[in-house]
Write a protein that holds these residues in place. Structure first.
Motif, mmCIF file in Angstrom:
data_model
loop_
_atom_site.group_PDB
_atom_site.id
_atom_site.type_symbol
_atom_site.label_atom_id
_atom_site.label_comp_id
_atom_site.label_asym_id
_atom_site.label_seq_id
_atom_site.Cartn_x
_atom_site.Cartn_y
_atom_site.Cartn_z
ATOM 1 N N THR A 132 0.806 -1.219 0.000
ATOM 2 C CA THR A 132 0.000 0.000 0.000
ATOM 3 C C THR A 132 0.842 1.273 0.000
ATOM 4 O OG1 THR A 132 -1.834 -1.126 1.105
ATOM 5 C CG2 THR A 132 -1.815 1.273 1.191
ATOM 6 N N GLU A 133 1.712 1.439 0.994
ATOM 7 C CA GLU A 133 2.466 2.692 1.111
ATOM 8 C C GLU A 133 3.410 2.896 -0.063
ATOM 9 O OE1 GLU A 133 4.362 2.698 4.897
ATOM 10 O OE2 GLU A 133 2.572 3.399 5.957
ATOM 11 N N VAL A 134 4.015 1.805 -0.547
ATOM 12 C CA VAL A 134 4.942 1.936 -1.672
ATOM 13 C C VAL A 134 4.207 2.333 -2.944
ATOM 14 C CG1 VAL A 134 6.543 0.690 -3.167
ATOM 15 C CG2 VAL A 134 6.644 0.361 -0.693
ATOM 16 N N LEU A 135 3.064 1.714 -3.206
ATOM 17 C CA LEU A 135 2.313 2.042 -4.419
ATOM 18 C C LEU A 135 1.749 3.456 -4.341
ATOM 19 C CD1 LEU A 135 0.464 -1.319 -5.164
ATOM 20 C CD2 LEU A 135 2.522 -0.401 -6.250
ATOM 21 N N GLU A 136 1.318 3.870 -3.159
ATOM 22 C CA GLU A 136 0.856 5.256 -3.013
ATOM 23 C C GLU A 136 1.997 6.223 -3.295
ATOM 24 O OE1 GLU A 136 -2.773 4.975 0.247
ATOM 25 O OE2 GLU A 136 -0.717 5.080 0.968
ATOM 26 N N ALA A 137 3.191 5.898 -2.787
ATOM 27 C CA ALA A 137 4.351 6.755 -3.034
ATOM 28 C C ALA A 137 4.736 6.729 -4.511
ATOM 29 C CB ALA A 137 5.523 6.303 -2.169
ATOM 30 N N LEU A 138 4.485 5.595 -5.173
ATOM 31 C CA LEU A 138 4.816 5.496 -6.604
ATOM 32 C C LEU A 138 3.967 6.468 -7.419
ATOM 33 C CD1 LEU A 138 6.605 3.983 -8.618
ATOM 34 C CD2 LEU A 138 4.751 2.305 -8.875
ATOM 35 N N THR A 139 2.719 6.679 -7.035
ATOM 36 C CA THR A 139 1.893 7.645 -7.761
ATOM 37 C C THR A 139 2.478 9.045 -7.623
ATOM 38 O OG1 THR A 139 0.384 8.084 -5.892
ATOM 39 C CG2 THR A 139 -0.192 6.264 -7.358
ATOM 40 N N GLU A 140 3.042 9.335 -6.456
ATOM 41 C CA GLU A 140 3.685 10.634 -6.254
ATOM 42 C C GLU A 140 4.963 10.736 -7.094
ATOM 43 O OE1 GLU A 140 2.361 13.085 -4.527
ATOM 44 O OE2 GLU A 140 0.632 11.829 -4.011
ATOM 45 N N TYR B 147 5.564 9.390 -9.894
ATOM 46 C CA TYR B 147 5.206 9.577 -11.303
ATOM 47 C C TYR B 147 4.341 10.840 -11.508
ATOM 48 C CZ TYR B 147 6.885 5.086 -13.132
ATOM 49 O OH TYR B 147 7.668 4.038 -13.552
ATOM 50 N N GLY B 148 3.958 11.490 -10.418
ATOM 51 C CA GLY B 148 3.102 12.661 -10.536
ATOM 52 C C GLY B 148 1.694 12.313 -10.996
#
Length: 281
Positions: A269-277, A279-280
């Protein structure tokens, strides 16, 4: 292979993921580990208890086993329908909307990717919200069957509340004697959840769709799967043969760690949420 086992901040992990995956499109393969934060337990995670999955042969060949299964599924259905997508599911949906993720191949049957807003989802092992008749081939909603089972077994689900539920909507019950099973209301045939059991093959068209998704991607991300069974692992092997980078986010080892350009031993969860950030998106 580059393997990361030490603790990292989600932001640092996401940056490493972005470096590995590139600018997309990215094909995503998911397993039970992406849904644990929605309250659905993992089959093979480090803290998961041993499980003995039901086989197709057991289901069709033993009326007593089938009764026991449907009783447990009746309880599990009431739990599963109340679950909701978590941040990991929603992050993948945002990455798809941004054009970075081209689609998801999921080994889960919980339908949470679709609920989160993902559009191209290949339900490799089927869906828990559908039931198929093995005689006439009709498909009905699991909600419709729930109504019929409730009428045949009043207050059964309520009488066994607070039980453990598995990722396939199965519940752990000590006794199911007296539970009444519903047959197909159209032909009287045997009903089965529209889920691929051990001993069954994944429908060929789903497999081909998943291969096509990988073929059209520049990289592959595995999220929350130990890739123990070949049905999911074959797509990672397919990508590796094409020299496409593979990144894995999963707690504990997987059977494709040797194929990964990056392995992050952590939750999704936290890693994928950070991945959206990162990639903008």
């Amino acid at each position: 292979m580059v393997q990361t086992t030490e603790a990292q901040s989600p932001i640092a992990a996401a940056e490493r993921l972005r470096e590995t995956l590139g600018d997309g499109p990215v094909a995503v393969v998911t397993g039970a580990g992406i849904s644990t934060d929605s309250g659905i337990p993992d089959y093979r995670g480090p803290d998961s208890p041993p499980r003995t999955p039901m086989t197709y042969q057991q289901f069709v060949g033993d009326p007593a086993f089938r009764r026991h299964y449907w009783a447990r599924n009746h309880v599990g259905w009431h739990y599963m329908r109340e679950t909701h997508p978590n941040g990991g599911h929603r992050a993948l949906a945002r990455l798809e909307a941004a054009g970075l993720v081209s689609g998801v191949v999921t080994q889960n049957v919980d339908t949470l990717h679709e609920a989160a807003g993902s559009h191209r989802v290949i339900d490799l092992h089927g869906r828990f919200d559908r039931v198929v008749c093995l005689s006439c081939g009709r498909t009905i909603s699991r909600a419709r069957l729930a109504e019929r089972l409730a009428a045949l077994n009043p207050r059964f689900a309520e009488s066994v509340a607070d039980v453990e539920v598995a990722p396939d909507a199965d519940a752990v019950l000590a006794s199911t004697e007296g539970f009444r099973v519903a047959d197909c209301e159209f032909c009287g045939g045997m009903l089965k959840p529209d889920i691929v059991y051990f001993g069954e093959n994944v429908p060929k068209e789903r497999v081909l769709d998943a291969y096509a998704l990988v073929d059209g991607a520049e990289s592959v991300l595995v999220a929350g799967s130990s890739l123990t069974v070949l049905s999911g692992r074959r797509f990672v092997k397919h990508a590796a043969k094409q020299d496409k980078p593979v990144a894995i986010v999963n707690r504990g080892p997987t059977r494709a760690d040797d194929l990964a350009a990056l392995k992050l031993d952590t939750g999704c969860t936290e890693v994928l949420e950070a991945l959206t950030e990162a990639y903008g998106a």
